[in-house]
Design an enzyme around this catalytic site. Structure first.
Site, PDB file in Angstrom:
ATOM      1  N   THR A  87       0.846  -1.369   0.066  1.00  0.00           N
ATOM      2  CA  THR A  87       0.132  -0.045   0.061  1.00  0.00           C
ATOM      3  C   THR A  87       0.855   1.244  -0.065  1.00  0.00           C
ATOM      4  O   THR A  87       1.657   1.345   0.863  1.00  0.00           O
ATOM      5  CB  THR A  87      -0.903   0.075   1.200  1.00  0.00           C
ATOM      6  N   LYS A 162      -7.610   1.491  -3.179  1.00  0.00           N
ATOM      7  CA  LYS A 162      -7.433   1.227  -1.858  1.00  0.00           C
ATOM      8  C   LYS A 162      -7.508   1.999  -0.827  1.00  0.00           C
ATOM      9  O   LYS A 162      -8.304   1.937   0.238  1.00  0.00           O
ATOM     10  CB  LYS A 162      -5.897   0.618  -1.614  1.00  0.00           C
ATOM     11  N   LYS A 237      -1.587   4.984   8.904  1.00  0.00           N
ATOM     12  CA  LYS A 237      -0.760   5.046   7.471  1.00  0.00           C
ATOM     13  C   LYS A 237      -1.812   5.247   6.154  1.00  0.00           C
ATOM     14  O   LYS A 237      -1.498   6.252   5.526  1.00  0.00           O
ATOM     15  CB  LYS A 237       0.009   3.760   7.191  1.00  0.00           C
TER      16      LYS A 237
HETATM   17  P1  NAD Z   1       6.024  -6.099   7.322  1.00  0.00           P
HETATM   18  O1  NAD Z   1       6.618  -5.164   7.907  1.00  0.00           O
HETATM   19  O2  NAD Z   1       5.511  -7.214   8.185  1.00  0.00           O
HETATM   20  O3  NAD Z   1       6.741  -6.421   6.114  1.00  0.00           O
HETATM   21  C1  NAD Z   1       7.433  -5.781   5.083  1.00  0.00           C
HETATM   22  C2  NAD Z   1       8.928  -6.692   4.954  1.00  0.00           C
HETATM   23  O4  NAD Z   1       9.529  -5.738   3.877  1.00  0.00           O
HETATM   24  C3  NAD Z   1       9.762  -6.611   6.141  1.00  0.00           C
HETATM   25  O5  NAD Z   1       9.989  -8.339   6.202  1.00  0.00           O
HETATM   26  C4  NAD Z   1      10.995  -6.033   5.786  1.00  0.00           C
HETATM   27  O6  NAD Z   1      12.259  -6.587   6.323  1.00  0.00           O
HETATM   28  C5  NAD Z   1      10.741  -5.865   4.234  1.00  0.00           C
HETATM   29  N1  NAD Z   1      11.824  -5.004   3.507  1.00  0.00           N
HETATM   30  C6  NAD Z   1      11.812  -3.626   3.936  1.00  0.00           C
HETATM   31  N2  NAD Z   1      12.606  -2.834   3.299  1.00  0.00           N
HETATM   32  C7  NAD Z   1      13.060  -3.861   2.302  1.00  0.00           C
HETATM   33  C8  NAD Z   1      13.863  -3.710   1.185  1.00  0.00           C
HETATM   34  N3  NAD Z   1      14.485  -2.574   0.832  1.00  0.00           N
HETATM   35  N4  NAD Z   1      14.095  -4.805   0.432  1.00  0.00           N
HETATM   36  C9  NAD Z   1      13.600  -5.968   0.827  1.00  0.00           C
HETATM   37  N5  NAD Z   1      12.689  -6.072   1.756  1.00  0.00           N
HETATM   38  C10 NAD Z   1      12.496  -5.016   2.560  1.00  0.00           C
HETATM   39  O7  NAD Z   1       4.606  -5.428   6.547  1.00  0.00           O
HETATM   40  P2  NAD Z   1       3.293  -6.310   6.023  1.00  0.00           P
HETATM   41  O8  NAD Z   1       2.461  -6.143   7.322  1.00  0.00           O
HETATM   42  O9  NAD Z   1       3.638  -7.476   5.552  1.00  0.00           O
HETATM   43  O10 NAD Z   1       2.788  -4.859   4.944  1.00  0.00           O
HETATM   44  C11 NAD Z   1       3.212  -4.781   3.934  1.00  0.00           C
HETATM   45  C12 NAD Z   1       2.531  -3.970   3.067  1.00  0.00           C
HETATM   46  O11 NAD Z   1       1.051  -4.535   3.117  1.00  0.00           O
HETATM   47  C13 NAD Z   1       2.430  -2.511   3.495  1.00  0.00           C
HETATM   48  O12 NAD Z   1       2.436  -1.567   2.542  1.00  0.00           O
HETATM   49  C14 NAD Z   1       0.957  -2.496   4.200  1.00  0.00           C
HETATM   50  O13 NAD Z   1       0.599  -1.296   4.535  1.00  0.00           O
HETATM   51  C15 NAD Z   1       0.208  -3.593   3.261  1.00  0.00           C
HETATM   52  N6  NAD Z   1      -0.917  -4.142   3.917  1.00  0.00           N
HETATM   53  C16 NAD Z   1      -0.674  -4.799   5.124  1.00  0.00           C
HETATM   54  C17 NAD Z   1      -1.998  -5.383   5.784  1.00  0.00           C
HETATM   55  C18 NAD Z   1      -1.821  -6.084   7.031  1.00  0.00           C
HETATM   56  O14 NAD Z   1      -2.781  -6.287   7.687  1.00  0.00           O
HETATM   57  N7  NAD Z   1      -0.668  -6.124   7.879  1.00  0.00           N
HETATM   58  C19 NAD Z   1      -3.094  -5.341   4.959  1.00  0.00           C
HETATM   59  C20 NAD Z   1      -3.269  -4.824   3.831  1.00  0.00           C
HETATM   60  C21 NAD Z   1      -2.032  -4.026   3.378  1.00  0.00           C
END
Ligand code: NAD
Length: 290
Positions: A87, A162, A237
Site C-alpha cells: 500500500t 485502496k 498510514k
Molecule cells: P511487514 O513490515 O511485516 O513486512 C515488510 C517486509 O519488507 C519486512 O519483512 C521488511 O524486512 C521488508 N523490507 C523492508 N525494506 C526492504 C527492502 N529494501 N528490500 C527487501 N525487503 C525489505 O509489513 P506487512 O504487514 O507485510 O505489510 C506490507 C504492505 O502491505 C504494507 O504496504 C502494508 O500497508 C500493506 N498491507 C498490510 C496489511 C496487514 O494487515 N498487515 C493489510 C493490507 C495491506
C-alpha cells in the site's frame, strides 16, 4: 512461472508461500532473515529477479518501493510482469510504473484488502491498476493469492481504490465505536444495539463483520483484547495516504481528515500503537464530552 518475491513480512511471506505451494518456482528476498518453507530464499536481489517471468513486491511504503524498483527494473527481463502489492501513495505507484514501462516491463499496482488472515488463507482482494494485458498475464497469480481481483484502470488506480476504501473503513469504524459508547451511556444493551444496527441503515463492515464490541457479533479482535487484526498504526498510514492524495487533487474530505487526526492522536499520543484499529471503542468508552 518463475517468480521473484521481495518483502517477506507478515503479508508477503504467506503470499509467496501460497504461490510456492501451488507449484510456481518462487525465489524470495528480504533485507531481514526470514525462514521459508515452500520457496527458495536468497540474500542477493539479482538472484531473486533475474530471468523471472514475474516479480512481486510487498513492502512497507512508497519510499522503499521506489528504492527497490530503481534497483530491480534494470535487472528484470523485458516483457516480465512487475506487480507491487504494497500500500503506497498513488504518486509513487505511477512513477514506478512509468519507469518500468520505459524498461519494457508490464507494471501493475495491486494493493490488497483482507489482512494477514486473508494472505494466509489465499483469500485476499486485489485492486489493480495497469494495462489490461498485464492484468490478464498476472491473473492466475491473483487467483492463487486471493479470491477476487478487480481491474480498476490505468497505473495508480489500484492504490486509489485502496485508499478510498480504507478512508471509508476508518470513518465507519470511528462512527461505530462512537455510537456504541453513546449507546452505553444511554443504557442500551450492546447485543440489542448490534441486533438493530447490523440489520438497519447504520450497518457497515465495521459493525457487521468486525464488530468492535467484545462478545457481540462475529469473532473479531474486540474479542481478543484488541490484539491486531488490523493495527491502528496501519489504519493511520492509509488515512494519511488518503489525505496526501486528496491534497494532490484538491478534493474536499472533511471526515477523512477528522479520522486521520483522531487516529494520529490515538497512535501517537495515547495507547493506540500496536492495538487493533477497533480499540477506538474502549478509547471512547473512557471519555467524556469536551
Ligand atoms: P511487514 O513490515 O511485516 O513486512 C515488510 C517486509 O519488507 C519486512 O519483512 C521488511 O524486512 C521488508 N523490507 C523492508 N525494506 C526492504 C527492502 N529494501 N528490500 C527487501 N525487503 C525489505 O509489513 P506487512 O504487514 O507485510 O505489510 C506490507 C504492505 O502491505 C504494507 O504496504 C502494508 O500497508 C500493506 N498491507 C498490510 C496489511 C496487514 O494487515 N498487515 C493489510 C493490507 C495491506
Amino acid at each position: 512461472m518463475k517468480i521473484g518475491f521481495i518483502g517477506l513480512g507478515n503479508m508477503g511471506l504467506p503470499m509467496a508461500e501460497n504461490l510456492g505451494k501451488s507449484g510456481h518456482d518462487v525465489t524470495g528476498y528480504d533485507i531481514a532473515q526470514v525462514p521459508t518453507q515452500n520457496i527458495r530464499n536468497t540474500d542477493a536481489i539479482l538472484t531473486c529477479v533475474s530471468g523471472a517471468d514475474a516479480v512481486i513486491t510487498m513492502l512497507p511504503n512508497g519510499a522503499i518501493l521506489r528504492d527497490v524498483a530503481s534497483q530491480i527494473i534494470p535487472l528484470m527481463q523485458p516483457g516480465a510482469i512487475f506487480i507491487d502489492c504494497s500500500t503506497v501513495d498513488v504518486e509513487s505507484a505511477r512513477q514506478v510504473a512509468e519507469q518500468a514501462e520505459a524498461a519494457g516491463l508490464l507494471p501493475l499496482d495491486a494493493p490488497v484488502s483482507g489482512g494477514t488472515g486473508g494472505a494466509q488463507a489465499g483469500t485476499l482482494t486485489f485492486m489493480i491498476g495497469g494495462l489490461p494485458e498485464a492484468f490478464e498475464k498476472a491473473r492466475e497469480l491473483f487467483d492463487i493469492m486471493g479470491q477476487k481481483a478487480v481491474h480498476c484502470g490505468p497505473s495508480g488506480n489500484g492504490q486509489a481504490a485502496k485508499i478510498c476504501n480504507n478512508m471509508i473503513l476508518g470513518i465507519t469504524m470511528i462512527g461505530t465505536c462512537e455510537a456504541f459508547a453513546l449507546a452505553d451511556k444511554l443504557g442500551l444493551d450492546r447485543q440489542a444495539m448490534f441486533d438493530v444496527v447490523s440489520t438497519s441503515s447504520g450497518q457497515s463492515w465495521s459493525m457487521n463483520t468486525y464488530c468492535p464490541a467484545p462478545g457481540v457479533g462475529p469473532k473479531s479482535p474486540g474479542d481478543n483484547n484488541y490484539i491486531p487484526g488490523f493495527a491502528a498504526d496501519l489504519m493511520l498510514k492509509d488515512l494519511r495516504l488518503s489525505q496526501q492524495a486528496a491534497e494532490a487533487v484538491d478534493a474536499d474530505t472533511p471526515l477523512g481528515q477528522a479520522a486521520t487526526t483522531l487516529y494520529e492522536t490515538f497512535v501517537e499520543h495515547e495507547d493506540g500503537k500496536g492495538r487493533d484499529f477497533s480499540a477506538m471503542l474502549p478509547r471512547f468508552e473512557n471519555r467524556k464530552r469536551s
